[in-house]
Design an enzyme around this catalytic site. Structure first.
Site, short mmCIF file in Angstrom:
data_model
loop_
_atom_site.label_atom_id
_atom_site.label_comp_id
_atom_site.label_asym_id
_atom_site.label_seq_id
_atom_site.Cartn_x
_atom_site.Cartn_y
_atom_site.Cartn_z
N GLU A 105 -6.58 1.65 12.18
CA GLU A 105 -6.48 2.02 10.56
C GLU A 105 -6.15 1.31 9.44
O GLU A 105 -6.04 0.46 7.82
CB GLU A 105 -5.33 3.30 9.38
CG GLU A 105 -4.76 4.07 9.86
CD GLU A 105 -3.92 5.64 9.27
OE1 GLU A 105 -5.26 6.69 8.42
OE2 GLU A 105 -2.95 5.10 9.19
N HIS A 124 0.44 0.03 4.47
CA HIS A 124 0.41 0.88 4.74
C HIS A 124 2.01 1.43 5.48
O HIS A 124 2.27 0.67 6.25
CB HIS A 124 -0.56 0.98 5.38
CG HIS A 124 -0.67 2.59 6.19
ND1 HIS A 124 -0.58 3.94 4.79
CD2 HIS A 124 -1.07 2.92 6.61
CE1 HIS A 124 -0.62 4.91 5.86
NE2 HIS A 124 -0.85 5.22 7.21
N HIS A 126 4.35 5.31 6.04
CA HIS A 126 4.53 7.10 6.45
C HIS A 126 5.45 7.41 5.84
O HIS A 126 6.52 8.22 6.29
CB HIS A 126 4.46 7.49 7.71
CG HIS A 126 3.14 7.08 8.55
ND1 HIS A 126 2.94 6.73 9.67
CD2 HIS A 126 1.65 6.98 7.99
CE1 HIS A 126 1.61 6.86 10.53
NE2 HIS A 126 1.32 6.45 8.67
N HIS A 194 0.64 12.05 4.27
CA HIS A 194 1.10 11.51 5.30
C HIS A 194 1.32 10.15 5.39
O HIS A 194 1.83 9.21 5.77
CB HIS A 194 -1.51 10.45 5.46
CG HIS A 194 -1.94 9.28 6.12
ND1 HIS A 194 -2.78 8.78 6.64
CD2 HIS A 194 -0.79 8.29 6.26
CE1 HIS A 194 -2.49 8.10 7.68
NE2 HIS A 194 -1.97 7.29 7.64
#
Length: 264
Positions: A105, A124, A126, A194
């Site tokens: 990603e 980023h 989760h 996500h």
């Protein structure tokens, strides 16, 4: 001093100099070692704070080549060191992979840096606290001062709207561009089913926002469970509180960084 003694002294000094670590020599040309250390520390901090587990990543814009960015090879956040940091181009491709695996990603980072010249760092996660807000119609809003940046809004991005049924991963530039567009001028974007992405003017800012987005989400869920009306920060309160947080952020960053570095 005899010639033999002189040569011996020179040889001994040479050995000492070669053995001493040199912080002036950067592992990536044009990138200060301190920035590599911050990326590694940010990854380990978020793992220590429970915002990431085996997945998630922290990046920074290249300081002398702003079209490029810096991010670790594919490794769990808690295990990232400065030596794991790699350089990526504007399309998210490794400049010098040398056989190292890279994050699937990485296009999240590439497209946000392309769309937002003001952004110097991207995170980023989760985040377990945030995911419920990415799949419900309940808006994530700031209810305490450390998350005041949420006063500007947290966008919600649904990969399915543009790309149909996928594996939910931002696995190419087109998907990354869609995510960057949803982020717009905000500091946070939630990813349906996500996690989320936070951005900032420095690694410490993006990390701070990633952590307190998760904390605020958990607190908001608790407040909702009380079953009464919630008093969120007003727009003016959020603006004022966020200005203060940007000034005193170093206190939190120094504490978090000291803790993870002591645990090496």
């Amino acid at each position: 001093m005899s010639k033999v003694s002189c040569f011996a002294a020179i040889a001994f000094a040479t050995v000492l100099l070669s053995a001493a670590p040199s912080r002036a020599q950067d592992s990536i040309p044009g990138v200060p070692r301190e920035l590599l250390d911050d990326i590694a520390a940010g990854s380990r901090i978020l793992a220590d704070l429970g915002v990431v587990d085996a997945f998630g990543h922290v990046s920074a814009r290249h300081p002398t080549n702003p079209g490029h960015f810096l991010m670790a090879r594919s490794v769990a956040p808690a295990q990232v060191t400065a030596d794991d940091i790699m350089e990526f181009d504007e399309n998210g491709e490794a400049v010098d992979a040398r056989g190292r695996t890279v994050f699937l990603e990485r296009f999240i980072h590439a497209e946000i840096y392309r769309a937002r010249p003001d952004v110097k760092a991207v995170v980023h996660t989760h985040s377990p606290g945030v995911v419920p807000f990415s799949v419900s119609r309940t808006t994530l809003r700031p209810l305490y001062h450390n998350a005041a940046f949420l006063g500007a809004g947290a966008a919600v991005w649904d990969i399915g709207k543009d790309f149909g049924t996928t594996n939910m991963l931002v696995s190419n530039n087109a998907i990354g561009k869609s995510l960057a567009s949803a982020l717009g001028d905000k500091s946070v974007v939630l990813m349906r089913g996500h996690g989320d992405v936070t951005v900032g003017s420095a690694v410490k800012v993006a990390v701070f926002r990633a952590y307190y987005t998760d904390v605020n989400a958990k607190l908001q869920t608790q407040a909702i469970g009380l079953g009464s009306e919630i008093t969120f920060l007003s727009a003016e309160e959020a603006t004022k509180a966020d200005a203060v947080n940007m000034v005193i952020m170093d206190r939190a960053w120094a504490l978090w960084k000291q803790k993870v570095q002591a645990g090496k």
